[in-house]
Design an enzyme around this catalytic site. Structure first.
Site, PDB file in Angstrom:
ATOM      1  N   HIS A 122       0.814  -1.220   0.000  1.00  0.00           N
ATOM      2  CA  HIS A 122       0.000   0.000   0.000  1.00  0.00           C
ATOM      3  C   HIS A 122       0.849   1.274   0.000  1.00  0.00           C
ATOM      4  O   HIS A 122       0.369   2.336   0.401  1.00  0.00           O
ATOM      5  CB  HIS A 122      -0.972  -0.008   1.202  1.00  0.00           C
ATOM      6  N   CYS A 155       8.085  20.753 -10.725  1.00  0.00           N
ATOM      7  CA  CYS A 155       7.162  21.509 -11.581  1.00  0.00           C
ATOM      8  C   CYS A 155       6.205  22.414 -10.794  1.00  0.00           C
ATOM      9  O   CYS A 155       5.432  23.165 -11.390  1.00  0.00           O
ATOM     10  CB  CYS A 155       6.370  20.569 -12.487  1.00  0.00           C
ATOM     11  N   ASN A 218      -2.829 -12.454  16.284  1.00  0.00           N
ATOM     12  CA  ASN A 218      -3.784 -11.356  16.415  1.00  0.00           C
ATOM     13  C   ASN A 218      -4.526 -11.570  17.734  1.00  0.00           C
ATOM     14  O   ASN A 218      -5.049 -12.650  17.970  1.00  0.00           O
ATOM     15  CB  ASN A 218      -4.769 -11.393  15.230  1.00  0.00           C
TER      16      ASN A 218
HETATM   17  C1  BJW Z   1      -3.035  -6.466  16.672  1.00  0.00           C
HETATM   18  C2  BJW Z   1      -2.556  -5.712  17.713  1.00  0.00           C
HETATM   19  C3  BJW Z   1      -1.338  -6.106  18.230  1.00  0.00           C
HETATM   20  C4  BJW Z   1      -4.357  -4.834  17.163  1.00  0.00           C
HETATM   21  N1  BJW Z   1      -0.714  -7.150  17.713  1.00  0.00           N
HETATM   22  N2  BJW Z   1      -2.413  -7.505  16.168  1.00  0.00           N
HETATM   23  C5  BJW Z   1     -12.582  -7.850  -3.305  1.00  0.00           C
HETATM   24  C6  BJW Z   1     -13.658  -7.967  -2.437  1.00  0.00           C
HETATM   25  C7  BJW Z   1     -14.213  -6.828  -1.826  1.00  0.00           C
HETATM   26  C8  BJW Z   1     -13.684  -5.562  -2.054  1.00  0.00           C
HETATM   27  C9  BJW Z   1     -12.619  -5.446  -2.913  1.00  0.00           C
HETATM   28  C10 BJW Z   1     -12.088  -6.587  -3.525  1.00  0.00           C
HETATM   29  N3  BJW Z   1     -11.047  -6.176  -4.299  1.00  0.00           N
HETATM   30  C11 BJW Z   1     -10.898  -4.851  -4.165  1.00  0.00           C
HETATM   31  C12 BJW Z   1     -11.851  -4.367  -3.348  1.00  0.00           C
HETATM   32  C13 BJW Z   1     -12.027  -2.932  -2.952  1.00  0.00           C
HETATM   33  C14 BJW Z   1     -11.092  -2.485  -1.856  1.00  0.00           C
HETATM   34  C15 BJW Z   1     -11.376  -3.317  -0.610  1.00  0.00           C
HETATM   35  O1  BJW Z   1     -10.661  -4.237  -0.284  1.00  0.00           O
HETATM   36  N4  BJW Z   1     -12.414  -2.971   0.119  1.00  0.00           N
HETATM   37  C16 BJW Z   1     -12.781  -3.720   1.336  1.00  0.00           C
HETATM   38  C17 BJW Z   1     -12.508  -2.849   2.553  1.00  0.00           C
HETATM   39  C18 BJW Z   1     -14.227  -4.127   1.224  1.00  0.00           C
HETATM   40  N5  BJW Z   1      -9.692  -2.577  -2.258  1.00  0.00           N
HETATM   41  C19 BJW Z   1      -9.116  -1.629  -2.963  1.00  0.00           C
HETATM   42  O2  BJW Z   1      -9.702  -0.636  -3.330  1.00  0.00           O
HETATM   43  C20 BJW Z   1      -7.638  -1.852  -3.286  1.00  0.00           C
HETATM   44  N6  BJW Z   1      -7.401  -1.614  -4.658  1.00  0.00           N
HETATM   45  C21 BJW Z   1      -7.730  -2.508  -5.617  1.00  0.00           C
HETATM   46  O3  BJW Z   1      -8.214  -3.578  -5.347  1.00  0.00           O
HETATM   47  O4  BJW Z   1      -7.419  -2.114  -6.883  1.00  0.00           O
HETATM   48  C22 BJW Z   1      -7.972  -2.824  -7.992  1.00  0.00           C
HETATM   49  C23 BJW Z   1      -9.215  -2.073  -8.397  1.00  0.00           C
HETATM   50  C24 BJW Z   1      -9.092  -0.813  -8.898  1.00  0.00           C
HETATM   51  C25 BJW Z   1     -10.232  -0.113  -9.266  1.00  0.00           C
HETATM   52  C26 BJW Z   1     -11.482  -0.688  -9.070  1.00  0.00           C
HETATM   53  C27 BJW Z   1     -11.581  -1.974  -8.537  1.00  0.00           C
HETATM   54  C28 BJW Z   1     -10.428  -2.671  -8.198  1.00  0.00           C
HETATM   55  C29 BJW Z   1      -6.787  -0.811  -2.557  1.00  0.00           C
HETATM   56  C30 BJW Z   1      -6.846  -0.939  -1.079  1.00  0.00           C
HETATM   57  C31 BJW Z   1      -6.040   0.186  -0.449  1.00  0.00           C
HETATM   58  C32 BJW Z   1      -6.170   0.187   1.059  1.00  0.00           C
HETATM   59  N7  BJW Z   1      -5.668   1.423   1.555  1.00  0.00           N
HETATM   60  C33 BJW Z   1      -5.572   1.609   3.001  1.00  0.00           C
HETATM   61  C34 BJW Z   1      -5.042   3.037   3.248  1.00  0.00           C
HETATM   62  C35 BJW Z   1      -3.545   3.093   2.861  1.00  0.00           C
HETATM   63  C36 BJW Z   1      -2.972   4.437   3.039  1.00  0.00           C
HETATM   64  C37 BJW Z   1      -2.993   4.889   4.462  1.00  0.00           C
HETATM   65  O5  BJW Z   1      -2.510   4.205   5.373  1.00  0.00           O
HETATM   66  O6  BJW Z   1      -3.503   5.982   4.646  1.00  0.00           O
HETATM   67  O7  BJW Z   1      -4.673   0.641   3.552  1.00  0.00           O
HETATM   68  S1  BJW Z   1      -7.075   1.293   3.880  1.00  0.00           S
HETATM   69  C38 BJW Z   1      -6.322   0.548   5.284  1.00  0.00           C
HETATM   70  O8  BJW Z   1      -6.696  -0.850   5.365  1.00  0.00           O
HETATM   71  C39 BJW Z   1      -4.819   0.560   4.988  1.00  0.00           C
HETATM   72  C40 BJW Z   1      -4.404  -0.784   5.496  1.00  0.00           C
HETATM   73  O9  BJW Z   1      -3.167  -1.175   4.923  1.00  0.00           O
HETATM   74  C41 BJW Z   1      -5.542  -1.668   5.108  1.00  0.00           C
HETATM   75  C42 BJW Z   1      -5.617  -2.944   5.889  1.00  0.00           C
HETATM   76  O10 BJW Z   1      -5.886  -2.709   7.235  1.00  0.00           O
HETATM   77  P1  BJW Z   1      -5.226  -3.634   8.342  1.00  0.00           P
HETATM   78  O11 BJW Z   1      -3.765  -3.497   8.323  1.00  0.00           O
HETATM   79  O12 BJW Z   1      -5.771  -4.997   8.247  1.00  0.00           O
HETATM   80  O13 BJW Z   1      -5.737  -2.896   9.684  1.00  0.00           O
HETATM   81  P2  BJW Z   1      -7.093  -3.117  10.492  1.00  0.00           P
HETATM   82  O14 BJW Z   1      -7.261  -1.947  11.374  1.00  0.00           O
HETATM   83  O15 BJW Z   1      -8.201  -3.478   9.614  1.00  0.00           O
HETATM   84  O16 BJW Z   1      -6.777  -4.406  11.415  1.00  0.00           O
HETATM   85  C43 BJW Z   1      -5.808  -4.333  12.447  1.00  0.00           C
HETATM   86  C44 BJW Z   1      -5.750  -5.700  13.119  1.00  0.00           C
HETATM   87  O17 BJW Z   1      -4.690  -5.680  14.052  1.00  0.00           O
HETATM   88  C45 BJW Z   1      -7.025  -6.073  13.899  1.00  0.00           C
HETATM   89  O18 BJW Z   1      -7.464  -7.362  13.496  1.00  0.00           O
HETATM   90  C46 BJW Z   1      -6.573  -6.088  15.349  1.00  0.00           C
HETATM   91  O19 BJW Z   1      -7.223  -7.085  16.138  1.00  0.00           O
HETATM   92  C47 BJW Z   1      -5.112  -6.379  15.203  1.00  0.00           C
HETATM   93  N8  BJW Z   1      -4.288  -5.883  16.303  1.00  0.00           N
HETATM   94  N9  BJW Z   1      -3.482  -4.693  17.972  1.00  0.00           N
HETATM   95  C48 BJW Z   1      -1.324  -7.839  16.683  1.00  0.00           C
HETATM   96  N10 BJW Z   1      -0.817  -5.416  19.272  1.00  0.00           N
HETATM   97 ZN    ZN Z   2       5.821  17.724 -10.745  1.00  0.00          ZN
END
Ligand code: BJW
Ligand code: ZN
Length: 254
Positions: A122, A155, A218
């Protein structure tokens, strides 16, 4: 032995049998650095903010100041937080096993801890890229003093954070490298992710479907917990160093 210790010993046994492990990390591994996750009740960023207002190309087009202010704030939290024992545990693990480290995190903390060849699905919050020309650069890792819009040194157009927002495609090279690593891996270790965001979550789904052993660290159960081979219900900063210790304690280890 309590349940967590038992799970860690089982996880070490699974890892010990593997030649090559894919490690997939998410926001939970940085939580103990004081960096909020996205989806946790009460503390998650998406409890406080609306993803559509901050993490989409449309949000940036509509209000770049607001989006940049949010990223400046998050940069400050990351610079203050630094690495924790979970990040360091993965550095140690890589000295014992062949590991491909794939992260959804944008904070750069794996690299700061000393992990090499980190595959960032990401992007990276310290990277900036121009919205007009191809120019890209990295900001120094430091607390943000600036809340302003950032302009391209080449730019003068507006830059944007080098991260992947919803609806955007993932960097092709990172996605390719992660897919290759998954093909090579005979074990997957998934740490601190809710497994809700695709395509990253598909790596875990596909490992489960192909009977590749999956270990999940987790403190909470996720949608895949019941399907994985070993769920370690503990924080990453506790479980990862303990996992390394348990590997070292196995008969025949160095
Ligand atoms: C602990 C702990 C401790 C706590 N120790 N653990 C297929 C199905 C459905 C939807 C889609 C699909 N394919 C694509 C999509 C759409 C979308 C998507 O997935 N949506 C779903 C949410 C429904 N995906 C996209 O749009 C992606 N692009 C894509 O697929 O492109 C192709 C395309 C293009 C055009 C049209 C269609 C398709 C891009 C996704 C980009 C995600 N971006 C973000 C922001 C990044 C920038 C930023 O940081 O600002 O990425 S969103 C956010 O979520 C961030 C994270 O990397 C990502 C994942 O989150 P993560 O890391 O899992 O965090 P949490 O908070 O969810 O979980 C934390 C966990 O930690 C918890 O379980 C806790 O219990 C645990 N925890 N303390 C260990 N101490
Ligand atoms: Zn530029």
């Amino acid at each position: 032995m309590n349940m967590t210790e038992d799970a860690i010993v089982r996880a070490a046994d699974i890892l010990d049998r593997a030649r090559c492990a894919l490690v997939l990390t998410g926001a939970g591994i940085s939580a103990e650095s004081g960096i909020p996750t996205f989806r946790q009740a009460q503390t998650g960023l998406w409890e406080q903010f609306t993803p559509q207002d901050l993490a989409t190309p449309e949000a940036f087009a509509q209000d770049p100041e607001r989006v940049w202010a949010w990223y400046h704030w998050r940069r400050t939290l990351i610079a203050r937080g630094g690495v924790n024992a979970g990040h360091r545990g993965l550095v140690e693990l890589a000295t014992r096993k062949t590991v491909a480290l794939v992260t959804q995190n944008v904070d750069g903390l794996h690299q700061a801890a000393g992990s090499q060849h980190v595959i960032e699905l990401h992007g990276n919050i310290w990277h900036e890229r121009c919205t007009r020309c191809e120019h890209q650069h990295s900001a120094p890792v430091a607390e943000s003093t600036d809340d302003a819009l950032l302009l391209c040194p080449q730019c003068g157009a507006m830059t944007r954070p080098g991260v992947v927002w919803f609806g955007e495609t993932l960097p092709a090279a990172a996605l390719y490298d992660a897919q290759q690593a998954l093909e090579r891996a005979d074990c997957v270790l998934v740490v601190g992710t809710s497994n809700r965001v695709y395509p990253a979550a598909a790596f875990v789904d596909s490992a489960v479907q192909s009977d590749t052993p999956v270990i999940e660290i987790n403190p909470e159960a996720t949608g895949v917990s019941s399907a994985v081979d070993c769920h370690v219900g503990a924080s990453a900063s506790l479980a990862l160093p303990a996992l390394v210790q348990a590997l070292d304690a196995l008969p025949g280890s160095r």
